[in-house]
Design an enzyme around this catalytic site. Structure first.
Site, PDB file in Angstrom:
ATOM      1  N   ASP A   1       0.836  -1.206   0.000  1.00  0.00           N
ATOM      2  CA  ASP A   1       0.000   0.000   0.000  1.00  0.00           C
ATOM      3  C   ASP A   1       0.871   1.256   0.000  1.00  0.00           C
ATOM      4  O   ASP A   1       2.050   1.209   0.362  1.00  0.00           O
ATOM      5  CB  ASP A   1      -0.922   0.007   1.228  1.00  0.00           C
TER       6      ASP A   1
ATOM      7  N   GLU B   1      -0.066  -1.412   5.593  1.00  0.00           N
ATOM      8  CA  GLU B   1       0.978  -1.008   6.558  1.00  0.00           C
ATOM      9  C   GLU B   1       0.760   0.415   7.033  1.00  0.00           C
ATOM     10  O   GLU B   1       0.905   0.732   8.221  1.00  0.00           O
ATOM     11  CB  GLU B   1       2.369  -1.139   5.924  1.00  0.00           C
TER      12      GLU B   1
HETATM   13 ZN   LIG Z   1       6.610   2.373   4.314  1.00  0.00          ZN
END
Ligand SMILES: [Zn+2]
Length: 381
Positions: free
Chosen positions: A73, A138
């Site tokens: 992401d 994340e």
């Molecule tokens: Zn990162």
């Protein structure tokens, strides 16, 4: 693999808009790429269009499992008009590839994937396994890493490299923890000319605000590598209209923790303060913890750390120090696995993550492919 193909792979995945979602498209791209080179991969679905990817090469000749990990992401591009070129149409200017995620961290992820493909094609001798773990979410709470850890994907890992952008400035072996919290105060409306009929939610919230500042800032807590514990209220709101005693108020904040003053202790202290204030008549404060990421302090002189330093010295002739940083990573979740293992954060990049005109030096990206390859063959020798 030809240099142009390596560059194209990075361009392709940067062009996939995986802003807080849609990681599946990145996972599928990589899976197809691995397939083309005779390597199977598997998906672990987190949510619709959000799949983690797991790929493994090597053998079970030893217990050693080296994990390479990176998140798929990216954060939003912000105001796209501020960018020199389209953040999702990567462009190379003066040896730098610009685009959202070039630095954080699709270059690290692509370099790890290409390193595995090349090792496989070269029939590299392995004594153990090399596993790529590509994660979702994340940037919004290390969601994929949390899921993968809970489901046992790191239980047999003996060392891990996370390809977040460190560049050659420092190999990261420690980072602070992070807590996002919210405190809500509930009161009762009344006309502001008759406050005795109401309960002022802002006054009560303000008591928490002042007491917590006193509690967390009156003494300094420091870690020799990570620096100071940090507490801040960063958002506040309350009230309904100017001539009403407010029935609602809330604040939010972010805390950066260190091993000696950790998440559990801080949350316990916050709960105690809330409980104490709620003893008072008409106080109604509630605390919610919206993100809770522990600090990571791995071994400074682990095998994988030493190997990373040696390989970098050999290949690009730089002495890279071992360092600690403030920002949290997937390591905060992965290190909750069954067994402890050393983890380092080492990947292509610079100081431009989350910024307009984020970029990665193309040479740095290409060099990291070779560095990762030699790190794997050395660790799994
Ligand atoms: Zn990162």
């Amino acid at each position: 693999m030809e240099k142009q193909e390596k560059i194209q792979i990075l361009k392709d995945i940067v062009a996939i808009k995986s802003v807080n979602g849609n990681e599946k498209e990145v996972a599928e791209y990589l899976s197809k790429l691995f397939k083309k080179h005779g390597i199977d991969s598997s998906f672990l679905e987190y949510d619709k269009d959000r799949d983690n990817l797991i790929v493994e090469i090597g053998n079970k000749n030893s217990e050693k499992v080296l994990a390479f990990s990176g998140h798929m992401d990216v954060v939003s591009a912000g105001n796209e008009a501020d960018w020199t070129s389209d953040p999702f149409k990567p462009e190379i200017r003066d040896g730098k590839m610009y685009g959202r995620g070039t630095c954080d961290m699709k270059s690290g992820l692509a370099a790890m994937a290409i390193a595995m493909i090349e090792l496989k094609e070269e029939n590299a001798a392995f004594n153990g396994r090399l596993r790529l773990i590509a994660t979702v979410g994340e940037e919004v709470g290390e969601l994929g890493a949390e899921q993968l850890t809970k489901e046992g994907y790191v239980d047999d890992v003996t060392s891990m490299v996370i390809g977040e952008p460190s560049g050659y400035a420092g190999i990261v072996y420690a980072h602070k923890g992070s807590i996002n919290f919210k405190v809500e105060s509930q009161g009762k409306n009344a006309h502001s000319s008759m406050p005795q009929l109401g309960v002022n939610a802002i006054d009560h919230l303000n008591d928490f605000y002042s007491r917590a500042n006193q509690l967390f800032r009156s003494e300094i807590h420091t870690d020799e590598v990570l620096g100071d514990f940090i507490y801040n209220v960063t958002m506040i709101s309350g009230g309904e209209q100017i001539n009403s005693i407010p029935s609602e108020a809330s604040l939010q904040g972010n805390i950066r923790t260190i091993p000696g003053y950790d998440n559990d202790l801080v949350i316990k202290k916050m709960n105690e303060l809330i409980d104490e204030l709620n003893q008072k008549d008409t106080y109604h404060l509630t605390l919610s913890i919206e993100a809770n990421k522990i600090s990571v302090k791995s071994e400074k002189d682990s095998d994988i750390a030493k190997i990373a330093q040696q390989v970098a010295k050999k290949q690009v002739n730089v002495d890279i120090p071992m360092v600690g940083v403030s920002g949290t990573t997937d390591a905060a979740e992965f290190t909750k696995g069954k067994k402890a293992f050393p983890v380092i954060i080492f990947g292509p990049g610079n100081e431009t993550p989350h910024q307009v005109d984020e970029y990665v030096d193309v040479d740095n990206y290409l060099e990291m492919v070779d560095i990762y390859k030699e790190m794997a063959t050395t660790y799994l020798a």
